[in-house]
Enzyme design. Structure first.
Site, PDB file in Angstrom:
ATOM      1  N   ASP A  58       0.837  -1.198   0.000  1.00  0.00           N
ATOM      2  CA  ASP A  58       0.000   0.000   0.000  1.00  0.00           C
ATOM      3  C   ASP A  58       0.881   1.260   0.000  1.00  0.00           C
ATOM      4  O   ASP A  58       1.827   1.334   0.798  1.00  0.00           O
ATOM      5  CB  ASP A  58      -0.843  -0.057   1.290  1.00  0.00           C
ATOM      6  CG  ASP A  58      -1.986   0.922   1.292  1.00  0.00           C
ATOM      7  OD1 ASP A  58      -1.859   1.998   0.678  1.00  0.00           O
ATOM      8  OD2 ASP A  58      -3.007   0.595   1.927  1.00  0.00           O
ATOM      9  N   PHE A  80       1.206   6.520  -9.745  1.00  0.00           N
ATOM     10  CA  PHE A  80      -0.036   6.221 -10.461  1.00  0.00           C
ATOM     11  C   PHE A  80      -1.112   5.697  -9.509  1.00  0.00           C
ATOM     12  O   PHE A  80      -2.291   5.701  -9.868  1.00  0.00           O
ATOM     13  CB  PHE A  80       0.193   5.095 -11.491  1.00  0.00           C
ATOM     14  CG  PHE A  80       1.048   5.451 -12.662  1.00  0.00           C
ATOM     15  CD1 PHE A  80       0.498   6.057 -13.783  1.00  0.00           C
ATOM     16  CD2 PHE A  80       2.411   5.161 -12.668  1.00  0.00           C
ATOM     17  CE1 PHE A  80       1.286   6.362 -14.884  1.00  0.00           C
ATOM     18  CE2 PHE A  80       3.207   5.468 -13.758  1.00  0.00           C
ATOM     19  CZ  PHE A  80       2.634   6.063 -14.871  1.00  0.00           C
ATOM     20  N   ALA A  81      -0.703   5.162  -8.358  1.00  0.00           N
ATOM     21  CA  ALA A  81      -1.642   4.421  -7.502  1.00  0.00           C
ATOM     22  C   ALA A  81      -2.819   5.293  -7.104  1.00  0.00           C
ATOM     23  O   ALA A  81      -2.646   6.411  -6.607  1.00  0.00           O
ATOM     24  CB  ALA A  81      -0.922   3.933  -6.247  1.00  0.00           C
ATOM     25  N   GLU A  83      -7.527   4.990  -6.539  1.00  0.00           N
ATOM     26  CA  GLU A  83      -8.839   4.500  -6.947  1.00  0.00           C
ATOM     27  C   GLU A  83      -9.246   5.430  -8.082  1.00  0.00           C
ATOM     28  O   GLU A  83      -9.162   6.659  -7.943  1.00  0.00           O
ATOM     29  CB  GLU A  83      -9.836   4.591  -5.786  1.00  0.00           C
ATOM     30  CG  GLU A  83      -9.606   3.562  -4.695  1.00  0.00           C
ATOM     31  CD  GLU A  83      -9.841   2.126  -5.175  1.00  0.00           C
ATOM     32  OE1 GLU A  83     -10.666   1.934  -6.087  1.00  0.00           O
ATOM     33  OE2 GLU A  83      -9.194   1.212  -4.634  1.00  0.00           O
ATOM     34  N   GLU A 135     -10.039  15.848 -14.551  1.00  0.00           N
ATOM     35  CA  GLU A 135     -11.328  15.977 -13.857  1.00  0.00           C
ATOM     36  C   GLU A 135     -11.264  16.946 -12.677  1.00  0.00           C
ATOM     37  O   GLU A 135     -12.303  17.386 -12.191  1.00  0.00           O
ATOM     38  CB  GLU A 135     -11.819  14.602 -13.377  1.00  0.00           C
ATOM     39  CG  GLU A 135     -12.053  13.664 -14.523  1.00  0.00           C
ATOM     40  CD  GLU A 135     -13.003  12.516 -14.225  1.00  0.00           C
ATOM     41  OE1 GLU A 135     -13.674  12.536 -13.179  1.00  0.00           O
ATOM     42  OE2 GLU A 135     -13.072  11.613 -15.060  1.00  0.00           O
ATOM     43  N   TYR A 159     -14.359  11.125  -6.590  1.00  0.00           N
ATOM     44  CA  TYR A 159     -13.077  10.767  -7.223  1.00  0.00           C
ATOM     45  C   TYR A 159     -12.261  12.023  -7.540  1.00  0.00           C
ATOM     46  O   TYR A 159     -11.105  12.147  -7.123  1.00  0.00           O
ATOM     47  CB  TYR A 159     -13.319   9.957  -8.509  1.00  0.00           C
ATOM     48  CG  TYR A 159     -12.102   9.921  -9.419  1.00  0.00           C
ATOM     49  CD1 TYR A 159     -10.948   9.231  -9.034  1.00  0.00           C
ATOM     50  CD2 TYR A 159     -12.082  10.613 -10.645  1.00  0.00           C
ATOM     51  CE1 TYR A 159      -9.816   9.217  -9.849  1.00  0.00           C
ATOM     52  CE2 TYR A 159     -10.959  10.597 -11.461  1.00  0.00           C
ATOM     53  CZ  TYR A 159      -9.827   9.899 -11.055  1.00  0.00           C
ATOM     54  OH  TYR A 159      -8.707   9.897 -11.855  1.00  0.00           O
ATOM     55  N   SER A 160     -12.872  12.960  -8.276  1.00  0.00           N
ATOM     56  CA  SER A 160     -12.071  14.114  -8.706  1.00  0.00           C
ATOM     57  C   SER A 160     -11.698  15.002  -7.518  1.00  0.00           C
ATOM     58  O   SER A 160     -10.618  15.609  -7.501  1.00  0.00           O
ATOM     59  CB  SER A 160     -12.786  14.907  -9.804  1.00  0.00           C
ATOM     60  OG  SER A 160     -14.084  15.260  -9.424  1.00  0.00           O
ATOM     61  N   SER A 162     -10.991  13.867  -4.570  1.00  0.00           N
ATOM     62  CA  SER A 162      -9.856  13.215  -3.891  1.00  0.00           C
ATOM     63  C   SER A 162      -8.573  13.412  -4.687  1.00  0.00           C
ATOM     64  O   SER A 162      -7.495  13.585  -4.121  1.00  0.00           O
ATOM     65  CB  SER A 162     -10.148  11.732  -3.644  1.00  0.00           C
ATOM     66  OG  SER A 162     -10.214  11.015  -4.861  1.00  0.00           O
ATOM     67  N   LYS A 163      -8.682  13.414  -6.016  1.00  0.00           N
ATOM     68  CA  LYS A 163      -7.479  13.671  -6.839  1.00  0.00           C
ATOM     69  C   LYS A 163      -7.049  15.133  -6.663  1.00  0.00           C
ATOM     70  O   LYS A 163      -5.847  15.434  -6.593  1.00  0.00           O
ATOM     71  CB  LYS A 163      -7.753  13.375  -8.316  1.00  0.00           C
ATOM     72  CG  LYS A 163      -7.904  11.908  -8.652  1.00  0.00           C
ATOM     73  CD  LYS A 163      -6.652  11.074  -8.387  1.00  0.00           C
ATOM     74  CE  LYS A 163      -5.524  11.347  -9.362  1.00  0.00           C
ATOM     75  NZ  LYS A 163      -4.377  10.411  -9.140  1.00  0.00           N
ATOM     76  N   GLY A 293     -24.286  14.043 -10.978  1.00  0.00           N
ATOM     77  CA  GLY A 293     -23.228  15.066 -11.057  1.00  0.00           C
ATOM     78  C   GLY A 293     -22.340  14.908 -12.280  1.00  0.00           C
ATOM     79  O   GLY A 293     -21.190  15.361 -12.292  1.00  0.00           O
TER      80      GLY A 293
END
Ligand code: NAD
Ligand code: DAU
Length: 352
Positions: A58, A80-81, A83, A135, A159-160, A162-163, A293
């Site tokens: 991890d 790259f790691a 979700e 995103e 997702y976006s 969190s990125k 969304g």
């Protein structure tokens, strides 16, 4: 000289590892947790190749990462790691927060400790390259110009978001601690080893299986498609010559509405592997409930990376999409193997 890659058993990461070792002999330490999206079969060609060291683990395991850094002493880390699937982030955001935010933070901490102790010259040459997404910029109306690196962050999905958080953390490690970081924000990738939960591989898989081809909403949402190997070459360019602390947008200048992408896939499949009843795969297209969304349009302005680093994509959408369909037709065993029981449960929950 060695680099540490995280998430190198996923879609883009495995393409990156394979391409890297195709064009260079510099070894790779590949740290991947092997979630549902990670697949060692993607790396089967490297079996027995001493330039590739695979470690299951991890990015959030600071102790493990610190040990790997100490042991292998890489000159760079490429992260790259993550979700990566928007729909999964809507059904269950927790893992996205855990890996994309907490994981990136812990990885940065381990790297900071290692980097601090490097000798002067090595400290300067070291790079942490964070692979991110378009995103984070949110959505565009039809007439707005494409996203530049100056576009404000307006993420709309867990997702976006969190990125976006991970991008901010990476940036803060440059400004606060001086860690030499680089960030790439790329548009939608497609190509070999793409997990069949994402639009293009899902449509190829469902078409051949005689299943519905689900189009969210009216199918007029626009994505900017880039062949995965072009993304990998962009990352290599940025790692080699990108200016420390800079962000580079990466895209293929290939804006397409989803419905057009699906119709193109159907037309290629009609040609390459016609349906037994002689009808078109397009008859399997089914309009389904829209994604909550759902961002209407993404488009990347890739002129900075082109101007500063001389990078531009080799594939057009027309050439890349044909290569992709051929790859899936030639690798049905890979598809069978990744579409396990767990995958089928997820598809049932998503499209119920
Ligand atoms: P993917 O989901 O196919 O692969 C992600 C990989 O990360 C998997 O191998 C998984 O096992 C691994 N992983 C997940 N959590 C981990 C953890 N905690 N520790 C170690 N490994 C872990 O994703 P992808 O499509 O290859 O995307 C790779 C990166 O590129 C992501 O950061 C994504 O945000 C970014 N990106 C993707 C696209 C795209 O179109 N796919 C576009 C732009 C940017
Ligand atoms: O833009 C870069 C991003 O591209 C990456 O950061 C993400 O990791 C990656 O998954 C991708 O996100 P998208 O949400 O754009 O990709 P996806 O393949 O899930 O969907 C592409 C478009 O197709 C999107 O508008 C939603 C739509 N779609 C998707 C699926 C899975 C459908 O209409 N039907 C579907 O069944």
């Amino acid at each position: 000289m060695t680099i540490l890659v995280t998430g190198g058993a996923g879609f883009i990461g495995s393409n990156f590892v394979l391409d890297w070792l195709d064009v260079s002999d510099e070894p790779i330490i590949n740290l991947d947790l092997l979630t549902y999206a990670g697949n060692r079969q993607n790396l089967a060609a490297l079996e027995g190749d001493s330039r590739h060291v695979f470690v299951r683990g991890d990015i959030g395991d600071t102790e493990l990462v610190a040990r790997l850094l100490e042991e292998h002493r890489p000159r760079a880390v490429v992260n790259f790691a993550a979700e990566s699937h928007v729909d999964r982030s809507i059904l269950g955001p927790e893992e996205f927060i855990q890996t994309n935010i907490v994981g990136t933070f812990r990885l940065l901490e381990a790297v900071r400790g290692y980097w601090n102790d490097l000798p002067e010259g090595d400290r300067e040459d070291f790079r942490f390259l964070h692979v991110s997404t378009d995103e984070v910029y949110g959505t565009l109306s039809p007439d707005e110009p494409a996203f530049t690196e100056q576009h404000r962050y307006e993420p709309n999905s867990p997702y976006s978001a969190s990125k976006a958080a991970s991008d901010h953390l990476v940036r803060s490690y440059l400004h606060t601690y001086g860690l030499p970081v680089l960030t790439t924000n790329c548009s939608n990738n497609y190509g070999p080893y793409h997990f069949p939960e994402k639009l293009i591989p899902l449509v190829i898989h469902n078409a051949l299986a005689g299943k519905a081809l689900p189009i969210y909403g009216d199918g007029q949402q626009v994505r900017d498609w880039l062949y995965v190997k072009d993304h990998c070459s962009a990352i290599r360019r940025v790692l080699q010559d990108g200016r420390t602390g800079e962000t580079y947008n990466v895209g293929g200048w290939n804006e397409k509405p989803n419905l057009e992408v699906v119709e193109t896939l159907c037309a290629i499949l009609d040609e390459r592997q016609p349906r037994e009843d002689g009808r078109s795969y397009a008859e399997q297209i089914t309009f389904v409930k829209d994604r909550p969304g759902h961002d209407r349009r993404y488009a990347i302005d890739a002129s900075k990376i082109e101007r500063e680093l001389g990078w531009c994509p080799e594939e057009t959408f027309e050439t890349g999409i044909r290569k992709t369909v051929d790859w899936y037709l030639d690798n049905q065993v890979w598809v069978e193997n990744v579409t396990s029981g767990a995958y089928r449960d997820w598809v049932e929950a998503q499209y119920a």
